[in-house]
Design a protein around this motif. Structure first.
Motif: not given
Length: 286
Positions: A140-146, A54-63, A89-92
Motif C-alpha cells: 500500500i505504501l509503495d502504491a501511494h509513494t510511487g 539547487m536542492t540536494k536530494v539524498s539517494l540513500r535508504t532512510i529508516a 528516493v528513486a526519482e529526485p
C-alpha cells in the motif's frame, strides 16, 4: 591596473560561489529562473549565480520509525503497534516537484496505512502472520509513494503492546492448550499399553508357562536389590485346584495313567481262576 582589482575580486568570488560538489549518494535538482532543468551530480557542478538554485536530494535508504499507533483490531482488541519503514528516493525530480516534504508525507501515509491494515485483521493474524501484515503495508505504501518518486523497500512491525487482561487471557489459553496435549498424549499411551497387554494375555493363554517365567524374572530383579524383600509366589496350579472343585482335583492328569482294580464277582471265590489276579489255593488231594 589597480582599478581592475575590485572587478577581478568580484569575478573570483562569483566563480567560487557557482561551484558545487556533490557526493556519490547525492543529486542536485537545478532550478533556473524558477524552472527546473535537470538533476545533476555527483561530482563538481557549475551554477550561474543569482539565476540558478539547487536542492540536494539524498539517494540513500532512510529508516523511518513510525510512532506507536492505537489500533482496534477486527476482533475488537485494543493494541498499540509501531513499525519501521525503509525507503529511498528513486526519482529526485519527482520527490521535489510532486510533494512539498517527502519525508513528512511518507511518515504520515505510513502511520495511516499501519492503522488501517492492523484494524482490518484479527489479533491472532498479527501475532502469527506478521510477515503478511508487513507485506500488505509495504504494498500500500509503495502504491501511494510511487508518484512521489519514493521507493519503499521494506516495512517491519517492531513492537505490539497488548493490554494486561489480554496477556493473562492468552497465558490461560496457552496453558489450557498444553494441558489438552498432555491429556491426549497420556490417553494414547494408555491405549497402546492396553493393546500390548491384550497381546501379552493372548500369548500367556496359549503358553501358560510364560507366566511362571515372568515370575522368575521378577524374583531375579527383586533379588538384585539389597534392601528388597523377596516374596515367593504361590504356584498357579495349586490355586487352580481350589477353584476347580474336588471332582476336578481328583481327576487324573494327562501325565498319570488310571489304575484299574478288579473286583470279584458274586458267586466266585477268591480261589476261582476266573477272577483276574486271584491266587490259586492248594487242594486237599495234593
Amino acid at each position: 591596473m589597480f582599478g581592475y582589482l575590485p572587478l577581478l575580486a568580484i569575478v573570483i568570488f562569483l566563480l567560487m560561489a557557482s561551484l558545487r560538489v556533490l557526493n556519490e549518494y547525492e543529486r542536485g535538482v537545478i532550478f533556473r529562473l524558477g524552472r527546473i532543468i535537470k538533476a545533476k551530480g555527483p561530482g563538481l557542478i557549475l551554477l550561474f549565480p543569482v539565476i540558478d538554485r539547487m536542492t540536494k536530494v539524498s539517494l540513500r535508504t532512510i529508516a523511518m520509525d513510525i510512532p506507536h499507533q492505537d489500533v482496534i483490531t477486527r476482533d475488537n482488541v485494543s493494541i498499540k503497534v509501531n513499525a519501521v519503514v525503509y525507503f529511498r528516493v528513486a526519482e529526485p525530480i519527482k520527490a521535489i516537484l510532486e510533494v512539498e516534504d517527502y519525508m513528512y508525507a511518507t511518515s504520515q501515509i505510513s502511520q495511516t496505512t499501519l492503522r488501517s491494515v492492523c484494524g482490518g485483521v484479527e489479533l491472532d493474524e498479527i501475532l502469527a502472520h506478521r510477515d503478511k501484515v508487513n507485506e500488505r503495508v509495504q504494498t500500500i505504501l509503495d502504491a501511494h509513494t510511487g508518484p512521489w518518486g519514493i521507493k519503499v523497500a521494506n516495512v517491519e512491525l517492531k513492537y505490539i503492546d497488548l493490554p494486561q487482561e489480554m496477556q493473562r487471557a492468552m497465558a490461560k489459553q496457552a496453558e489450557a492448550e498444553r494441558e489438552r496435549r498432555a491429556k491426549i498424549i497420556n490417553a494414547e499411551g494408555e491405549f497402546q499399553a492396553a493393546a500390548r497387554l491384550a497381546e501379552a494375555a493372548e500369548i500367556i493363554s496359549v503358553r501358560p508357562e510364560a507366566m511362571q517365567l515372568r515370575y522368575l524374572q521378577t524374583i531375579r530383579e527383586m533379588a538384585a536389590e539389597s534392601q528388597a524383600t523377596t516374596i515367593l509366589p504361590i504356584p498357579l496350579d495349586f490355586i487352580r485346584s481350589f477353584f476347580n472343585g474336588p471332582s476336578h482335583a481328583a481327576a487324573p492328569t494327562s501325565a498319570q495313567s488310571p489304575v484299574t482294580v478288579a473286583q470279584p464277582r458274586e458267586g466266585l471265590g477268591r480261589d476261582d481262576p476266573a477272577v483276574p489276579g486271584a491266587l490259586a489255593a492248594p487242594r486237599d488231594d495234593a
